[in-house]
Structure formats: structure tokens, C-alpha cells
Motif scaffolding. Structure first.
Motif, mmCIF file in Angstrom:
data_model
loop_
_atom_site.group_PDB
_atom_site.id
_atom_site.type_symbol
_atom_site.label_atom_id
_atom_site.label_comp_id
_atom_site.label_asym_id
_atom_site.label_seq_id
_atom_site.Cartn_x
_atom_site.Cartn_y
_atom_site.Cartn_z
ATOM 1 N N SER A 156 1.105 -1.277 0.383
ATOM 2 C CA SER A 156 0.088 0.435 -0.013
ATOM 3 C C SER A 156 0.355 1.292 0.224
ATOM 4 O O SER A 156 0.105 2.393 -0.554
ATOM 5 C CB SER A 156 -1.199 -0.248 1.008
ATOM 6 N N HIS A 157 1.682 1.161 0.561
ATOM 7 C CA HIS A 157 2.529 2.394 0.208
ATOM 8 C C HIS A 157 3.909 2.286 -0.984
ATOM 9 O O HIS A 157 4.847 3.763 -1.080
ATOM 10 C CB HIS A 157 3.416 2.374 1.486
ATOM 11 N N MET A 158 3.693 1.761 -1.861
ATOM 12 C CA MET A 158 4.560 1.472 -3.358
ATOM 13 C C MET A 158 4.527 2.270 -4.357
ATOM 14 O O MET A 158 5.405 2.923 -4.021
ATOM 15 C CB MET A 158 4.412 0.214 -3.831
ATOM 16 N N ALA A 159 3.044 3.222 -3.695
ATOM 17 C CA ALA A 159 3.014 4.587 -4.666
ATOM 18 C C ALA A 159 4.008 5.715 -4.313
ATOM 19 O O ALA A 159 3.942 6.381 -4.445
ATOM 20 C CB ALA A 159 1.569 4.565 -5.160
ATOM 21 N N ALA A 160 3.176 5.999 -2.797
ATOM 22 C CA ALA A 160 4.318 6.878 -2.738
ATOM 23 C C ALA A 160 5.579 6.796 -2.076
ATOM 24 O O ALA A 160 6.353 7.403 -2.502
ATOM 25 C CB ALA A 160 3.892 7.278 -0.494
ATOM 26 N N TYR A 161 6.312 5.203 -2.128
ATOM 27 C CA TYR A 161 7.624 4.681 -2.018
ATOM 28 C C TYR A 161 8.038 5.451 -3.500
ATOM 29 O O TYR A 161 9.343 6.173 -4.033
ATOM 30 C CB TYR A 161 7.768 4.234 -1.318
ATOM 31 N N THR A 162 7.464 5.410 -4.748
ATOM 32 C CA THR A 162 8.102 5.385 -5.998
ATOM 33 C C THR A 162 8.740 6.518 -6.388
ATOM 34 O O THR A 162 9.298 7.386 -7.309
ATOM 35 C CB THR A 162 6.897 4.125 -6.619
ATOM 36 N N SER A 163 7.053 7.276 -5.637
ATOM 37 C CA SER A 163 7.001 8.998 -6.574
ATOM 38 C C SER A 163 8.202 9.504 -5.319
ATOM 39 O O SER A 163 9.614 10.195 -5.765
ATOM 40 C CB SER A 163 5.550 9.382 -5.289
ATOM 41 N N ALA A 164 8.501 8.973 -4.147
ATOM 42 C CA ALA A 164 9.801 9.534 -3.334
ATOM 43 C C ALA A 164 10.701 9.177 -4.057
ATOM 44 O O ALA A 164 11.894 9.932 -3.517
ATOM 45 C CB ALA A 164 9.721 9.308 -2.413
ATOM 46 N N TYR A 165 11.456 7.832 -4.752
ATOM 47 C CA TYR A 165 12.284 7.834 -5.095
ATOM 48 C C TYR A 165 13.003 7.861 -6.683
ATOM 49 O O TYR A 165 13.865 8.600 -6.460
ATOM 50 C CB TYR A 165 12.091 5.921 -6.089
ATOM 51 N N TYR A 166 11.620 8.828 -7.037
ATOM 52 C CA TYR A 166 12.676 9.959 -8.347
ATOM 53 C C TYR A 166 12.700 11.189 -7.662
ATOM 54 O O TYR A 166 13.399 11.613 -8.710
ATOM 55 C CB TYR A 166 10.967 9.460 -9.324
ATOM 56 N N ALA A 167 11.934 11.120 -7.134
ATOM 57 C CA ALA A 167 11.907 13.529 -6.185
ATOM 58 C C ALA A 167 13.888 12.773 -5.792
ATOM 59 O O ALA A 167 14.531 13.941 -5.583
ATOM 60 C CB ALA A 167 11.187 12.891 -5.196
ATOM 61 N N ALA A 168 13.937 11.276 -5.348
ATOM 62 C CA ALA A 168 15.751 11.812 -4.371
ATOM 63 C C ALA A 168 16.083 11.320 -5.699
ATOM 64 O O ALA A 168 17.707 11.126 -5.312
ATOM 65 C CB ALA A 168 15.474 10.540 -3.423
ATOM 66 N N GLY A 169 15.970 11.505 -7.370
ATOM 67 C CA GLY A 169 16.996 11.124 -8.345
ATOM 68 C C GLY A 169 17.301 9.747 -8.640
ATOM 69 O O GLY A 169 18.471 8.923 -9.621
ATOM 70 N N GLY A 170 16.380 9.131 -8.872
ATOM 71 C CA GLY A 170 16.271 7.496 -8.988
ATOM 72 C C GLY A 170 16.277 7.291 -10.167
ATOM 73 O O GLY A 170 15.774 8.255 -11.137
ATOM 74 N N LYS A 171 17.511 6.420 -10.747
ATOM 75 C CA LYS A 171 17.514 6.076 -11.959
ATOM 76 C C LYS A 171 17.301 4.847 -12.438
ATOM 77 O O LYS A 171 17.126 4.792 -14.102
ATOM 78 C CB LYS A 171 19.139 6.567 -11.957
ATOM 79 N N ARG A 172 16.626 4.345 -11.960
ATOM 80 C CA ARG A 172 16.675 2.935 -12.793
ATOM 81 C C ARG A 172 14.731 3.313 -12.876
ATOM 82 O O ARG A 172 14.019 3.694 -11.976
ATOM 83 C CB ARG A 172 16.839 1.793 -12.313
#
Ligand SMILES: C[S@@+](CC[C@H](N)C(=O)[O-])C[C@H]1O[C@@H](n2cnc3c(N)ncnc32)[C@H](O)[C@@H]1O
Length: 276
Positions: A156-172
Motif C-alpha cells: 500500500s505504500h509503494m505508490a508514495a515510495y515510488t514518487s519519493a524514489y524519483y524525487a530522490a533522483g532515482g535512475k531506474r
């Protein structure tokens, strides 16, 4: 509560804190009282207990009950890529310097259930450093450490975690890092192959290694000034010269006895570097 009831409650909690230290070895005397009182009241309500005396009886006869209590007092709330700019800043300002070292040691102090640890591991992986990094993931609470080791989080957290990952400069593609299974996701265990999970109490234990980077966020806010000062000295002892300390937005070295030895790398995210 009337003032006299409030006073009695506080006296009973103080006696309980001493007894917990004697019986179980956990020292909560340096924890900020407002939060401790609030959490004990909440715990009494959750367990339908009427008094501290009743709580006492359960705490000292049932170690499983004590583990639940510990969970409540130590506040385990956490998220992946919490405050994404912190991770972005590590990626941009710290990891390029660490990448010049042959071997990197990181301490994630107060890692809780592992969301912060997996976020750090992903960052190191994407910067090509995970293979030569050893991370020590520590917490006072053995239950959360066991969960951290598993790397299983609610879907249930994955949508928020995915956004945060990209906001943190996630590359993949973030989904590359986990597999989904009936409402939960399991992060790839290869991310934590070089992680040592270790129970460590910041209030009482000593330094156990030397690190290039220490991350400790959302832990010291629950401590009083004296205990915060102890922990800052512990971190100072545990950092190599020119090592990095990441405290996050909520804590600061500003009033501490070690502040003269550190310079800001990122003021907003309270990332410091120890002077040479
Ligand atoms: C609010 S969580 C923060 C987790 C993570 N660092 C983050 O920012 O998302 C606080 C963590 O500190 C741990 N903690 C509390 N007191 C501690 C102590 N004396 N020594 C080590 N860890 C402690 C708790 O068990 C909990 O897992």
C-alpha cells in the motif's frame, strides 16, 4: 487529569523507568518526557490497563508484552526515501567523494524496520558503490531489526515510495528492486548482502567501528539534550576525519559540543562533514 493525578502519574513513570533499566537493561532516563508520557498513556489505553501498577505487573512477567511496550516507546515510524532531498543531496554531494575511496563503511543508526536502509542501499547501488560498501544497520529494538533483515514492506505504500524514489533522483525503474506478493513487496536481498544487522543502544553502548558516513534521522528528537550530546560524541568518535554525518531536517549539531569540528555540506538537510 488533575494536577495531583498528573504528578502521581509522572512519579510512577519515573519509578518504572528505573525498574525497566534494572530488570531489562534498557535506559530510557534520557528520553524526552513529553513523548514518553504520551506514549505510555496511549499504550495503557490500547491494552485496556487502568494504572501504571497494572502495566508494571505485565511488563515484568511477560517478555513478549515488554517487547510490545518497547515498540511503543521507541517510535518505529519510518518510510522509504523519507525527505527525498536528503537522499538527492547524499547522491550529489557525498557519494561522489566516497566513490574515490577503495572501501566504504556506513552506519545507519536507528534504522527501524529497514525502509531507510534499503533506500541507502539503492542509492549506493545506483552510484556503483554498493559492492564495496559495508553498512551497519543498528537499532535498540531487535524486533524491527528482524523485519529490516527481511525487507518486506506493505504494497500500500509503494505508490508514495515510488514518487519519493524519483524525487530522490532515482535512475531506474523502481519496480526492478522488488517482487510483489499478495499485498506486500519483498526487496531484493542482494541489496543487503553487505549489511550487518546489529542491536545497538545509542543511550548506553559505545562506539564499535569507524565510518565514512553515519546516517541517524528522526531518532534524536526523542532524546533530551544530555542524551543527544552523548550521541553526538559517540558519532564523532565513530567518524573518520573528513567523514560525513547525515542528521536530516529535524536535528542539528548547532548547540552541541562538537559543532566546531564540523562544516555544513547541506544546511537544509543537516548533512555535515567532519573537519580534518
Ligand atoms: C522514528 S524511527 C526513525 C527511523 C529512520 N531512521 C527514519 O528516519 O525513517 C526511530 C528509531 O530509533 C530507534 N531508537 C530509539 N531509541 C534508540 C536507542 N536508544 N538506540 C538506538 N535506536 C533507538 C527506534 O527503535 C526506531 O526504530
Amino acid at each position: 487529569m488533575k494536577p495531583e493525578q498528573e504528578e502521581l502519574f509522572e512519579q510512577e513513570v519515573e519509578a518504572l523507568i528505573k525498574e525497566i533499566h534494572t530488570q531489562y537493561g534498557y535506559d530510557f532516563s534520557g528520553y524526552a518526557r513529553a513523548s514518553v508520557y504520551r506514549r505510555i498513556r496511549r499504550f495503557l489505553g490500547q491494552k485496556h490497563l487502568q494504572s501504571i501498577e497494572e502495566l508494571r505487573r505485565f511488563l515484568f512477567t511477560d517478555s513478549f508484552f515488554f517487547e510490545n511496550f518497547l515498540q511503543e516507546i521507541t517510535v518505529n515510524v519510518t518510510e522509504m526515501f523519507r525527505d527525498p532531498t536528503f537522499y538527492k543531496s547524499l547522491r550529489e554531494n557525498v557519494l561522489p567523494i566516497l566513490s574515490t575511496y577503495p572501501f566504504i563503511k556506513v552506519w545507519d543508526a536507528g534504522c527501524s524496520t529497514g525502509e531507510e536502509l534499503f533506500s541507502l542501499a539503492i542509492l549506493l547501488e545506483e552510484e556503483g558503490l554498493l559492492g564495496r560498501t559495508k553498512i551497519y544497520a543498528t537499532d535498540i529494538n531487535q524486533k524491527v531489526l528482524r523485519q529490516a533483515k527481511e525487507g518486506i514492506f506493505s504494497a500500500s505504500h509503494m505508490a508514495a515510495y515510488t514518487s519519493a524514489y524519483y524525487a530522490a533522483g532515482g535512475k531506474r525503474d523502481f519496480a526492478e528492486y522488488y517482487t510483489s506478493n499478495y499485498g506486500s513487496v519483498k526487496f531484493n536481498s542482494s541489496l543487503v548482502r553487505n549489511v550487518v544487522f546489529y542491536p545497538h543502544n545509542l543511550a548506553t553502548d559505545s562506539s564499535f567501528n569507524e565510518f565514512h558516513l553515519i546516517v541517524c534521522r528522526n531518532v534524536l528528537i526523542y532524546f533530551n539534550r544530555a542524551l543527544q550530546e552523548r550521541v553526538y560524541h559517540l558519532f564523532d568518535e565513530s567518524l573518520v576525519s573528513l567523514g560525513y554525518l547525515g542528521l536530516g531536517k529535524k536535528e542539528t549539531l548547532a548547540m552541541s559540543g562538537i559543532s566546531d569540528k564540523y562544516s555544513f555540506v547541506d544546511k537544509n538537510n543537516r548533512i555535515y562533514r567532519k573537519n580534518s
